[in-house]
Design a protein around this motif. Structure first.
Motif, PDB file in Angstrom:
ATOM      1  N   GLY A 244       0.830  -1.198   0.000  1.00 54.90           N
ATOM      2  CA  GLY A 244       0.000   0.000   0.000  1.00 54.90           C
ATOM      3  C   GLY A 244       0.859   1.240   0.000  1.00 54.90           C
ATOM      4  O   GLY A 244       1.557   1.518  -0.963  1.00 54.90           O
ATOM      5  N   LEU A 253      -0.612   2.276   5.324  1.00 55.00           N
ATOM      6  CA  LEU A 253      -1.990   2.048   4.873  1.00 55.00           C
ATOM      7  C   LEU A 253      -1.988   0.977   3.803  1.00 55.00           C
ATOM      8  O   LEU A 253      -1.132   0.978   2.923  1.00 55.00           O
ATOM      9  CB  LEU A 253      -2.591   3.340   4.299  1.00 55.00           C
ATOM     10  CG  LEU A 253      -2.838   4.492   5.259  1.00 55.00           C
ATOM     11  CD1 LEU A 253      -3.375   5.701   4.512  1.00 55.00           C
ATOM     12  CD2 LEU A 253      -3.823   4.074   6.350  1.00 55.00           C
ATOM     13  N   GLY A 255      -3.552  -1.112   0.461  1.00 55.09           N
ATOM     14  CA  GLY A 255      -4.322  -0.720  -0.727  1.00 55.09           C
ATOM     15  C   GLY A 255      -3.551  -0.952  -2.006  1.00 55.09           C
ATOM     16  O   GLY A 255      -2.322  -1.081  -1.995  1.00 55.09           O
ATOM     17  N   ALA A 269      -3.417   8.979  -0.831  1.00 56.75           N
ATOM     18  CA  ALA A 269      -4.502   8.073  -0.441  1.00 56.75           C
ATOM     19  C   ALA A 269      -5.690   8.918  -0.002  1.00 56.75           C
ATOM     20  O   ALA A 269      -5.535   9.869   0.767  1.00 56.75           O
ATOM     21  CB  ALA A 269      -4.060   7.175   0.703  1.00 56.75           C
ATOM     22  N   VAL A 271      -8.967   8.372   2.099  1.00 55.59           N
ATOM     23  CA  VAL A 271      -9.478   7.355   3.016  1.00 55.59           C
ATOM     24  C   VAL A 271     -10.914   7.707   3.413  1.00 55.59           C
ATOM     25  O   VAL A 271     -11.196   8.844   3.789  1.00 55.59           O
ATOM     26  CB  VAL A 271      -8.596   7.264   4.279  1.00 55.59           C
ATOM     27  CG1 VAL A 271      -9.079   6.128   5.172  1.00 55.59           C
ATOM     28  CG2 VAL A 271      -7.135   7.050   3.888  1.00 55.59           C
ATOM     29  N   LEU A 307      -6.209   9.833  10.903  1.00 46.21           N
ATOM     30  CA  LEU A 307      -7.328   9.724   9.964  1.00 46.21           C
ATOM     31  C   LEU A 307      -8.619  10.041  10.715  1.00 46.21           C
ATOM     32  O   LEU A 307      -8.652  10.006  11.943  1.00 46.21           O
ATOM     33  CB  LEU A 307      -7.431   8.284   9.437  1.00 46.21           C
ATOM     34  CG  LEU A 307      -6.212   7.714   8.740  1.00 46.21           C
ATOM     35  CD1 LEU A 307      -6.404   6.208   8.518  1.00 46.21           C
ATOM     36  CD2 LEU A 307      -5.988   8.427   7.408  1.00 46.21           C
ATOM     37  N   VAL A 331      -7.780   0.029   9.482  1.00 43.76           N
ATOM     38  CA  VAL A 331      -8.069   0.514   8.119  1.00 43.76           C
ATOM     39  C   VAL A 331      -8.040  -0.651   7.135  1.00 43.76           C
ATOM     40  O   VAL A 331      -6.966  -1.140   6.776  1.00 43.76           O
ATOM     41  CB  VAL A 331      -7.042   1.583   7.691  1.00 43.76           C
ATOM     42  CG1 VAL A 331      -7.411   2.165   6.332  1.00 43.76           C
ATOM     43  CG2 VAL A 331      -6.954   2.691   8.729  1.00 43.76           C
ATOM     44  N   VAL A 336      -9.436   2.580   1.393  1.00 39.46           N
ATOM     45  CA  VAL A 336      -8.358   3.410   0.843  1.00 39.46           C
ATOM     46  C   VAL A 336      -8.403   3.429  -0.686  1.00 39.46           C
ATOM     47  O   VAL A 336      -8.454   2.382  -1.320  1.00 39.46           O
ATOM     48  CB  VAL A 336      -6.990   2.840   1.299  1.00 39.46           C
ATOM     49  CG1 VAL A 336      -5.851   3.697   0.766  1.00 39.46           C
ATOM     50  CG2 VAL A 336      -6.931   2.752   2.822  1.00 39.46           C
ATOM     51  N   THR A 337      -8.386   4.609  -1.271  1.00 38.47           N
ATOM     52  CA  THR A 337      -8.145   4.753  -2.710  1.00 38.47           C
ATOM     53  C   THR A 337      -6.743   5.324  -2.867  1.00 38.47           C
ATOM     54  O   THR A 337      -6.451   6.406  -2.369  1.00 38.47           O
ATOM     55  CB  THR A 337      -9.170   5.706  -3.349  1.00 38.47           C
ATOM     56  OG1 THR A 337     -10.472   5.229  -3.074  1.00 38.47           O
ATOM     57  CG2 THR A 337      -8.975   5.807  -4.858  1.00 38.47           C
ATOM     58  N   LEU A 338      -5.878   4.553  -3.542  1.00 34.89           N
ATOM     59  CA  LEU A 338      -4.472   4.976  -3.725  1.00 34.89           C
ATOM     60  C   LEU A 338      -4.275   5.422  -5.164  1.00 34.89           C
ATOM     61  O   LEU A 338      -4.728   4.739  -6.092  1.00 34.89           O
ATOM     62  CB  LEU A 338      -3.554   3.780  -3.501  1.00 34.89           C
ATOM     63  CG  LEU A 338      -2.961   3.495  -2.129  1.00 34.89           C
ATOM     64  CD1 LEU A 338      -1.944   2.357  -2.280  1.00 34.89           C
ATOM     65  CD2 LEU A 338      -2.290   4.712  -1.558  1.00 34.89           C
TER      66      LEU A 338
END
Ligand SMILES: Nc1ncnc2c1ncn2[C@@H]1O[C@H](COP(=O)(O)OP(=O)(O)OP(=O)(O)O)[C@@H](O)[C@H]1O
Length: 341
Positions: A244, A253, A255, A269, A271, A307, A331, A336-338
């Motif tokens: 991640g 994190l 992802g 990221a 979140v 976060l 998490v 999570v969008t990476l």
């Protein structure tokens, strides 16, 4: 008609560059004082920049210092937060005013007005005067009046912010219908307006456009903390790891990046707080300190130095959360969008 704007006004420390294709709606988002209304004013001809130019299709709205087209010759309609209808005219005459001014006969203008009254669902009170309308009705009539003038560019300055939530939803739905295929710049504070009404968004901060692009890409993969806040996401910067990312503060994190990113390369990221879990300080992987507790609908946004998490009030009570309390964050990768920084 496509729109290009590049202009600066030093006294307000605003310097922007924007463009929009024919038929698209651009939402301009930003905090108070970011310069959003100034941009609309420049396009409407109400605020004169120190330098720059704007074109609408083949028409030059201004090209300073050489040319400056006055507001009434721009083919631009500006709709403000308040409806500002002509108080002495009926609803129908308010809507017929634009076509009449541009040379339509009384009956032609009446027919155009009737069509827009129908499309904005205001025909039932066509014979009333503005003082006899609710806020939502008046705003619908103002939209009908603006569109009846057949502007090449429609400018909307927070058109829903003076309305209560239920009425705003109703008017937003109507706007979604009438804005399709109409070149529009919409100033709003609300990410929902952008999602439902805009093809593209430009985020302004301190007089500059800090990010711009297709609505979902900008709101779901923000690059500026303000954009993330608008979307309800937490933005984290760091570098790509095999599992991640490692954030600048050392937090790991999980992802998978949406686009390929090399190990060690900078990533961002976004979140989702609703997917972040909270636990007692000794029970999770990421140690954090609570910085604020904010009620949001039936949940509480727990802000931490790491976060945010969005949890039921019962969790806040069970974990005895308060500002300064220590907590652990869990998490999952789905939170999570990476994406490449
Ligand atoms: N009429 C004015 N005269 C001088 N300065 C102004 C005027 N209107 C706004 N400003 C300044 O210009 C900057 C940009 O303001 P603007 O109203 O364009 O921001 P905004 O993003 O529309 O804010 P809001 O969301 O509060 O309406 C701010 O620093 C503001 O104080």
């Amino acid at each position: 008609m496509s729109l290009r704007l590049e202009a600066a006004l030093d006294a307000r420390d605003v310097a922007v560059s924007l463009s929009l294709d024919h038929g698209e709606t651009l939402a301009v988002l930003g905090p108070n004082g970011a310069g959003k209304s100034t941009v609309l004013g420049m396009l409407a001809g109400l605020v004169r920049p120190d330098r720059g130019s704007a074109t609408l299709g083949d028409d030059v709205l201004f090209d300073l210092p050489a040319s400056w087209r006055p507001p009434h010759r721009r083919g631009v309609a500006l709709l403000a937060q308040d409806a500002l209808l002509f108080p002495h005219l009926t609803v129908r005459h308010n809507v017929a005013f634009g076509p009449r001014s541009s040379g339509a006969t009384r009956s032609e203008a009446g027919a155009i007005a009737d069509e827009w009254l129908r499309r904005t669902a205001t025909d039932a009170f066509a014979d009333r005067r503005p003082a006899q309308l609710s806020g939502g009705q008046a705003q619908r009539v103002a939209i009908a009046r603006a569109l009846a003038a057949e502007p090449s560019l429609l400018l909307l300055d927070e058109p829903l912010s003076a309305l209560d939530v239920a009425v705003a939803a109703d008017v937003r739905g109507m706007l979604a219908d009438v804005l399709a295929d109409r070149t529009t710049v919409l100033v709003t504070h609300d990410a929902l307006d952008a999602y439902l009404l805009a093809d593209r968004v430009a985020v302004m901060h301190d007089g500059r456009v800090v990010e711009e692009g297709p609505t979902r890409r900008v709101l779901e993969r923000p690059r500026h903390p303000f954009t993330a806040e608008l979307s309800g996401l937490t933005l984290v910067r760091g570098v790509r790891t095999p599992d991640g990312m490692r954030a600048d503060d050392g937090m790991l994190l999980p992802g998978e990046p949406v686009d390929p990113v090399e190990q060690g390369a900078p990533v961002l990221a976004a979140v989702r707080p609703s997917a972040v879990r909270l636990a007692r300080p000794d029970a999770g992987t990421i140690a954090a300190t609570v910085t604020a507790l904010e009620p949001q609908a039936d949940l509480v946004r727990v802000r931490t130095d790491r976060l945010d998490a969005l949890v039921p009030p019962a969790d806040v009570a069970d974990l005895r959360l308060r500002v300064g309390a220590h907590v652990a964050l869990g998490v999952p990768p789905s939170a999570v969008t990476l994406y490449p920084a």
